[in-house]
Design a protein around this motif. Sequence first.
Motif, PDB file in Angstrom:
ATOM      1  N   VAL A 242      38.677  39.171  40.591  1.00  0.00           N
ATOM      2  CA  VAL A 242      40.089  39.381  40.239  1.00  0.00           C
ATOM      3  C   VAL A 242      40.199  39.656  38.745  1.00  0.00           C
ATOM      4  O   VAL A 242      39.658  38.905  37.926  1.00  0.00           O
TER       5      VAL A 242
ATOM      6  N   VAL B 191      47.177  45.129  40.969  1.00  0.00           N
ATOM      7  CA  VAL B 191      47.569  44.269  42.084  1.00  0.00           C
ATOM      8  C   VAL B 191      48.031  45.128  43.260  1.00  0.00           C
ATOM      9  O   VAL B 191      48.751  46.106  43.081  1.00  0.00           O
TER      10      VAL B 191
ATOM     11  N   SER C  61      43.251  42.165  37.218  1.00  0.00           N
ATOM     12  CA  SER C  61      44.604  42.522  36.751  1.00  0.00           C
ATOM     13  C   SER C  61      45.557  41.329  36.708  1.00  0.00           C
ATOM     14  O   SER C  61      46.349  41.195  35.781  1.00  0.00           O
ATOM     15  N   ARG C  62      45.485  40.469  37.726  1.00  0.00           N
ATOM     16  CA  ARG C  62      46.413  39.325  37.758  1.00  0.00           C
ATOM     17  C   ARG C  62      46.183  38.398  36.563  1.00  0.00           C
ATOM     18  O   ARG C  62      47.123  37.874  35.973  1.00  0.00           O
TER      19      ARG C  62
ATOM     20  N   SER D  79      45.003  39.598  44.378  1.00  0.00           N
ATOM     21  CA  SER D  79      45.784  38.813  43.414  1.00  0.00           C
ATOM     22  C   SER D  79      46.269  37.470  43.948  1.00  0.00           C
ATOM     23  O   SER D  79      46.558  36.571  43.174  1.00  0.00           O
ATOM     24  N   THR D  80      46.346  37.310  45.275  1.00  0.00           N
ATOM     25  CA  THR D  80      46.903  36.065  45.833  1.00  0.00           C
ATOM     26  C   THR D  80      45.809  35.237  46.501  1.00  0.00           C
ATOM     27  O   THR D  80      44.800  35.781  46.954  1.00  0.00           O
TER      28      THR D  80
ATOM     29  N   TYR E  21      45.649  29.280  37.722  1.00  0.00           N
ATOM     30  CA  TYR E  21      45.515  30.400  38.658  1.00  0.00           C
ATOM     31  C   TYR E  21      44.091  30.467  39.211  1.00  0.00           C
ATOM     32  O   TYR E  21      43.893  30.601  40.429  1.00  0.00           O
TER      33      TYR E  21
ATOM     34  N   LYS F 260      47.372  40.078  33.404  1.00  0.00           N
ATOM     35  CA  LYS F 260      48.843  40.008  33.399  1.00  0.00           C
ATOM     36  C   LYS F 260      49.323  38.687  32.793  1.00  0.00           C
ATOM     37  O   LYS F 260      50.301  38.637  32.046  1.00  0.00           O
TER      38      LYS F 260
END
Length: 263
Positions: A226, A178, A228-229, A209-210, A248, A232
């Motif tokens: 995307v 991120v 890693s997010r 991530s956002t 998400y 996580k």
Amino acid sequence: MISIQNAFKKGKLFIPFVTAGDPDLAVTEEIVCAMEKAGADIIELGIPFSDPTAEGVVIQNANIRALANHVTTDDIFLLVERLRKKTQIPLIFMTYANVLFSYGLERFAQKCAETGVNGIILPDVPFEEKEEFASVCRRHGIAFISLIAPTSNERIQMIAKEAEGFVYCVSSLGVTGVRSQITTDIKAMVDMVKSVNPDIPCAVGFGISTPEQALNMAQKADGVIVGSRIVKICAEYGKDAVPHIAQYVQSMKEAVLRAEQKK
């Protein structure tokens, strides 16, 4: 089965990544189905490897968890077989050259074709060494997807010329993970690719991530990746991660759709 090319014809795409076997293969199967339902257009499945050099600590740890579960490449092919009974979404493997060497290049590509894998990404294989893998993939109708990095300037045109499936534009130097800010001029990278190969889609990954970042990147490229997010969330919730990941993915897909509407 939907091809990568046909997926991109729908408009701007959201492409999530998940490490197969983290927290276990049954949950990975649920995650893939939930991500598609939440709006994912293509899904990247990571085949765990003991030395994932392109990955930050989040995905490294996911690889360690999956390998601790004794997840093998054959297990992941069986997972794809099960998924193909439920979904036609394009599936792409992201892994490392050694995984293919130890399995056997020809055997690996053939198995991808038999089970319904659309493409392969190998972040540790430089452009100059790709033909050894790409030629075998080509024989079996599997897209060998190339990455371009912010430092690739003089090589971007060379890579774009031979690109298959889509070009993976790496948004930040270093490993996956991120980022609070992405400063790379993605539009310039995409424009350079399109100047050589106007028909090849470009998707941006590493550090996003956002929803705000997804919206920004989707305005400059054809897709947003995307990893890693999501990984996580897997680490945080384990076997209960599925609804959290779905929520998400939905929020990220909505951001990508907003970029589509602003075109």
